[in-house]
Write a protein that holds these residues in place. Structure first.
Motif, short mmCIF file in Angstrom:
data_model
loop_
_atom_site.label_atom_id
_atom_site.label_comp_id
_atom_site.label_asym_id
_atom_site.label_seq_id
_atom_site.Cartn_x
_atom_site.Cartn_y
_atom_site.Cartn_z
N ARG A 54 48.47 21.49 129.31
CA ARG A 54 47.59 22.48 128.69
C ARG A 54 46.20 22.47 129.31
O ARG A 54 45.61 23.52 129.56
CB ARG A 54 47.52 22.23 127.19
N LYS A 55 45.68 21.28 129.56
CA LYS A 55 44.35 21.17 130.18
C LYS A 55 44.37 21.76 131.58
O LYS A 55 43.45 22.47 131.99
CB LYS A 55 43.92 19.71 130.23
N ASN A 58 44.58 25.57 131.45
CA ASN A 58 43.30 26.14 131.02
C ASN A 58 42.29 26.10 132.16
O ASN A 58 41.55 27.06 132.40
CB ASN A 58 42.75 25.36 129.82
N ASN A 62 41.01 29.78 133.84
CA ASN A 62 39.69 30.20 133.41
C ASN A 62 38.61 29.48 134.20
O ASN A 62 38.74 28.31 134.53
CB ASN A 62 39.48 29.90 131.92
N ASP A 69 34.49 30.23 128.87
CA ASP A 69 34.99 30.95 130.03
C ASP A 69 34.23 32.27 130.18
O ASP A 69 33.31 32.58 129.41
CB ASP A 69 36.51 31.17 129.92
#
Length: 512
Positions: A54-55, A58, A62, A69
């Motif tokens: 997930r990190k 992301n 972005n 963002d």
């Protein structure tokens, strides 16, 4: 079974029905069903890997500054931080059938006929997500991602094969990813980033990245794994050839100088895959990678094929002026001082009046004043830019640029004409353009359109029927089988070629 109404309405299916050879799509993008994907990752390596995924996603999707963002920043903040305008609305959504198709392997497999394809190489959008994970988790996450894709597409291998993502931070890491993907998972194509950002050591030593992360973000350069790399990637390229794996990349340059608009995505997007892939390909060429590994086959996707012709032409042009023999035209030591003095004496009296220079002093002055920054004396191998590539003739350029590289062109890309223009391309060659539909991304709103759009290029005289066949079949077939002769064993391509050959003993449908 395919719904007959959909099949009958597909323009591409109608084009495919008229062809007496298969169609190979080298670039289909798929989505992962997030709940199943994350559950698989968690079961594979623990919940911490999901957190890393997930990190990484992301970070990849972005441009975040100060925790916000682009869309969370005000116009003033975007200007202040020079926050890059990132891609947006990049997936097909209104076409609900296609949205489901790119997410469900069974449906994608069923709709190959509608697409007009006999075989497709798949690029899951998370294939390289692990590249943004922490170093201690990166390889474990990459293995999990590759294993997931191998598992969900395995039963559809007659027509579909997913790529294996390969992290390229170090050669050792890349080799480990490669061996696991091929030897353990049975994957046949790899997808690599075309470059890796590394810190500039002179700045990192003065401003350690862990203490000055904002400086580290900008004080970096891109390593393209060939020319000027601080790592020796030859063991990786050797393993690629040994295992018979074609290399693919979608390497872009958004964020580079000239592609860093803070407001306009299209400004940053147009041409960025071509520029990024060009940097990668030239690093392999000038670094001698294609010379040392003549069996290496590399496909650079989404950038079109015209840039491949453009670079090839300029390589030949520049070599003709900058080869080891021709370089003597620019050797300052070969300037005739007496002749130069006589010319200045005859035509430059007003300019040189009162200076009383000897022929040697005049020569030094002229070369120093006019050409000083271009007249430094190189030492040894510095003398010739083509030395590491092993170029001794323009035929060598053909063999080391045209033969190993394949260039993915999307279906409506009219610039493909440059790739097939054997009148403009030196030695009468055609660049290896390959059919890369790019379905699954915003530039293809309907999966049934690309092949028909490519055929329109024939109807309009942009390319010939022979070029079209090379584009959708012969060149992709060579890309995969020159790396691995058994690539299509047990697939729909093998069976279709067998049927074709059984019907005709006179025409050769597979080029050597």
């Amino acid at each position: 079974m395919v719904e007959h109404s959909r099949l009958n309405n597909s323009r591409s299916a109608k084009i495919r029905a008229q062809l007496n050879y298969p169609v190979i799509d080298t670039d289909v993008h798929t989505n992962d069903f997030t709940p199943a994907f994350e559950d698989y990752i968690a079961n594979y390596g623990g919940s911490h890997l999901v957190d890393e995924l997930r990190k990484a996603e992301n970070s990849r999707l972005n441009s975040r500054i100060e925790g916000k963002d682009w869309y969370q920043q005000t116009p003033e903040e975007r200007q202040y931080y020079r926050t890059l305008r990132a891609p947006w609305w990049a997936r097909v959504t209104r076409n609900t059938l296609d949205l489901a198709t790119y997410t469900l392997p069974e449906l994608l497999h069923e709709r190959q006929a509608e697409q007009g394809s006999d075989y497709s190489v798949l690029f899951p959008n998370n294939a390289l997500a692990a590249g943004g994970a922490k170093p201690e988790h990166r390889q474990a996450l990459q293995k999990a991602i590759n294993h997931y894709h191998a598992d969900i597409y395995r039963k559809y291998s007659d027509r579909l094969t997913p790529v294996a993502g390969i992290t390229m931070t170090t050669p050792e890491e890349a080799i480990a990813d490669l061996e696991f993907a091929v030897n353990t998972l049975g994957l046949k194509v790899i997808n690599i980033p075309g470059g890796v950002r590394r810190p500039i050591k002179a700045i990192a030593d003065k401003y350690p990245p862990d203490q000055f992360p904002e400086i580290a973000k900008y004080a970096s350069y891109t390593d393209f794994f060939g020319l000027d790399s601080e790592y020796d990637y030859d063991p990786f390229w050797a393993k690629v050839v040994e295992l018979g794996v074609p290399v693919t990349t979608h390497y872009g340059s958004q964020g580079w100088t000239g592609r860093s608009s803070i407001s306009n995505y299209m400004n940053n997007h147009i041409g960025h895959f071509a520029d990024g892939s060009q940097a990668f390909a030239k690093a392999l060429f000038f670094g001698g990678v294609t010379r040392r590994f003549p069996k290496l086959r590399v496909a650079m996707l989404e950038g079109g094929a015209d840039w491949g012709a453009h670079v090839y032409i300029h390589l030949v042009d520049r070599y003709s002026k900058r080869n080891i023999k021709a370089l003597q035209n620019y050797n300052p030591a070969l300037t005739n001082s007496n002749e130069l003095y006589q010319l200045f004496e005859r035509f430059g009296g007003e300019i040189t009046k009162g200076y009383n220079l000897s022929p040697e002093e005049l020569t030094h002055t002229v070369l120093g004043a006019s050409f000083n920054r271009y007249s430094r004396d190189p030492v040894g191998s510095e003398l010739e830019d083509f030395a590491a590539a092993g170029i001794e003739s323009i035929e060598d350029i053909r063999d080391l640029w045209v033969n190993p590289f394949f260039f993915g062109s999307e279906s409506d890309d009219r610039t493909i004409a440059a790739a097939f223009n054997d009148k403009a391309n030196p030695l009468g060659v055609k660049i290896n353009a390959i059919y890369s539909s790019d379905v699954g991304h915003w530039d293809v709103p309907d999966i049934t359109l690309p092949l028909a759009e490519s055929w329109e290029l024939v109807e309009e005289g942009v390319i010939s029927e022979a070029d079209f066949r090379a584009y959708v079949f012969e060149n992709p077939y060579r890309l995969y089988t020159e790396a691995n002769p058994d690539f299509f064993k047990g697939t729909a391509i093998e069976s279709k070629l067998s049927n074709i050959e059984a019907k005709s003993n006179t025409e050769n449908f597979v080029t050597a």
